[in-house]
Design a protein around this motif. Structure first.
Motif, short mmCIF file in Angstrom:
data_model
loop_
_atom_site.label_atom_id
_atom_site.label_comp_id
_atom_site.label_asym_id
_atom_site.label_seq_id
_atom_site.Cartn_x
_atom_site.Cartn_y
_atom_site.Cartn_z
N LEU A 15 40.21 -18.37 -18.43
CA LEU A 15 39.82 -16.99 -19.48
C LEU A 15 39.27 -15.93 -18.52
O LEU A 15 39.21 -14.70 -18.62
N ASP A 16 38.84 -16.31 -17.29
CA ASP A 16 38.54 -15.27 -16.14
C ASP A 16 39.77 -14.61 -15.90
O ASP A 16 39.90 -13.55 -15.50
N GLY A 17 40.59 -15.60 -15.41
CA GLY A 17 41.77 -15.06 -14.46
C GLY A 17 41.31 -14.73 -12.96
O GLY A 17 40.23 -14.66 -12.90
N PRO A 18 42.28 -14.67 -12.15
CA PRO A 18 41.88 -14.13 -10.73
C PRO A 18 41.02 -12.95 -10.71
O PRO A 18 40.25 -12.75 -9.58
N TYR A 19 41.19 -11.93 -11.54
CA TYR A 19 40.43 -10.74 -11.46
C TYR A 19 38.85 -10.82 -11.52
O TYR A 19 38.03 -9.98 -11.39
N TYR A 20 38.63 -11.95 -12.34
CA TYR A 20 37.10 -11.90 -12.98
C TYR A 20 36.53 -13.35 -12.60
O TYR A 20 35.37 -13.71 -12.99
N LEU A 21 37.24 -13.85 -11.48
CA LEU A 21 36.61 -15.11 -10.86
C LEU A 21 35.20 -14.72 -10.09
O LEU A 21 35.10 -13.65 -9.47
N GLY A 22 34.64 -15.80 -9.42
CA GLY A 22 33.48 -15.46 -8.68
C GLY A 22 33.90 -15.60 -7.29
O GLY A 22 33.30 -15.26 -6.27
N THR A 23 35.16 -15.80 -6.79
CA THR A 23 35.44 -16.09 -5.23
C THR A 23 37.11 -15.73 -5.45
O THR A 23 37.53 -15.15 -6.70
#
Length: 377
Positions: free
Chosen positions: A128-136
């Motif tokens: 649900l984050d996807g790559p744009y909203y991950l922490g890394t």
């Protein structure tokens, strides 16, 4: 290629798979009244990987290039249409532009909404984050729920926010879809998917999540997820029920007057009813449908230093992930490095070192140095 091997290839070859997207607003244009509007935006992720042990040790690639379109026809009825580039699995070249999301949104109240179309099924925070909203930088390979493309499936969900409690419940094509990576003609009925989340501190509103708010919110969140589809798993001959379960948690807290400390974790259980979805024929070709089977977990910590150096702020980050597969190689990986935050998730740089071990490769370590840039407009 199994689902986990695809995830491993995604990490190694810089594909962005199983990835969500938080609601990026873009440029907004009003239409016929105050309740009708459309917004247009774009996202871009590119990276450089140096693998000192590979023959071609340097690789530049465009991971992601998205066009975002969102809008409202009325106060209640809206739409989302997003596109994404796709890569050739053989050489990682960009092969085409695909529909990422095509959602009809009927949003009655914050506590009750109906979405239908191609969309993210209720799932773990990473998806649900996807790559744009991950922490890394890289998407975690431990997140391995079935999908048609980039974490999406065809179906619908009801969801809502009730105070600090969030629910998401839906039905999707799953492995009955011919274009799903886990396609199985013996699969029957929908893929049922649900997510229940509670926010103890600040509230995360909306369908999507983010694993970093850079101090704008203080988060303590806990969620449970379940997915099930009857006879979805196959070894090419026999079929078995697929079930997936995970818990995920995020804590993000301001410390020392403005620095931001983050802890994130997730634990997964995937089951295929004893069916070996990694089965191969005598020629070595995969005849199973590659559904994940086994246990996995991920741990991440980061620390945003609230002091600008140049135009941005440094955020050291560490992540460890491990997948113990029932019918495939066990995989573990750690990565360490830093993000450089220019404008939240809209402008960010990353520099990381990762070491990965796959136990069917003689426990040989795979070392990589990764640099990435992410922009959203």
């Amino acid at each position: 290629m199994t689902r986990i091997q695809r995830g491993l290839a995604a990490a190694t070859c810089a594909l962005v798979l199983g990835s969500g997207s938080a609601a990026f607003a873009g440029e907004k244009f009003q239409l016929w009244d105050d309740d009708s509007w459309v917004s247009i935006g774009a996202g871009l992720r590119a990276q450089y990987i140096h693998d000192p042990d590979a023959n071609e040790s340097n690789e530049f690639s465009l991971n992601s290039a998205r066009i975002y379109a969102n809008g409202q026809f009325t106060k209640i009825i809206g739409f989302t249409y997003n596109t994404e580039i796709d890569h050739d699995p053989n050489d990682n070249d960009i092969s085409r532009i695909r529909t990422l999301d095509a959602i009809l949104r009927i949003e009655f109240t914050p506590s009750f909404n109906v979405w239908a179309g191609r969309m993210l099924a209720p799932s773990d925070r990473a998806n649900l984050d996807g790559p744009y909203y991950l922490g890394t930088w890289e998407y975690p390979f431990v997140s391995a729920y079935p999908a048609i493309f980039a974490g999406r499936d065809n179906g619908g969900a009801v969801w809502g926010d009730i105070g600090k409690f969030k629910y998401e419940l839906g039905g999707f094509q799953g492995c009955t879809a011919g274009d799903n990576s886990c396609s199985n003609p013996d699969a029957s009925g929908p893929l049922f998917a649900g997510r229940l989340q509670y926010d103890f501190w600040d509230k995360e509103s909306g369908y999507y999540t983010s694993s970093d708010y850079y101090g704008e919110k203080e988060i303590l969140s806990l969620a449970v997820v379940g997915q099930f589809q009857k006879d979805a798993a196959t070894d090419g001959v026999n079929s078995g029920d697929f079930s997936g379960f995970n818990v995920d948690a995020l804590m993000q807290k301001k410390v020392f007057g403005g620095d931001v400390f983050t802890l994130e974790g997730a634990y997964y259980i995937y089951d295929t009813g004893g069916v070996n979805t990694s089965a191969k024929n005598i020629d070595g070709d995969l005849v199973g449908n590659g559904l994940a089977d086994g246990n996995s977990y991920m741990l991440l910590t980061s620390y945003l230093i609230n002091q600008k150096i140049g135009p941005g702020k440094f955020q050291p980050v560490f992540r460890y992930q491990e997948f113990d597969q029932d019918h495939g190689p066990d995989i573990s990986e750690y990565s360490v490095g830093t993000n450089y935050i220019l404008k939240g998730h809209d402008a960010r740089l990353s520099a990381l070192y990762s070491k990965q071990n796959v136990d069917n490769a003689g426990h040989e370590d795979i070392n990589r140095f990764i640099g990435g840039i992410q922009l959203q407009f």
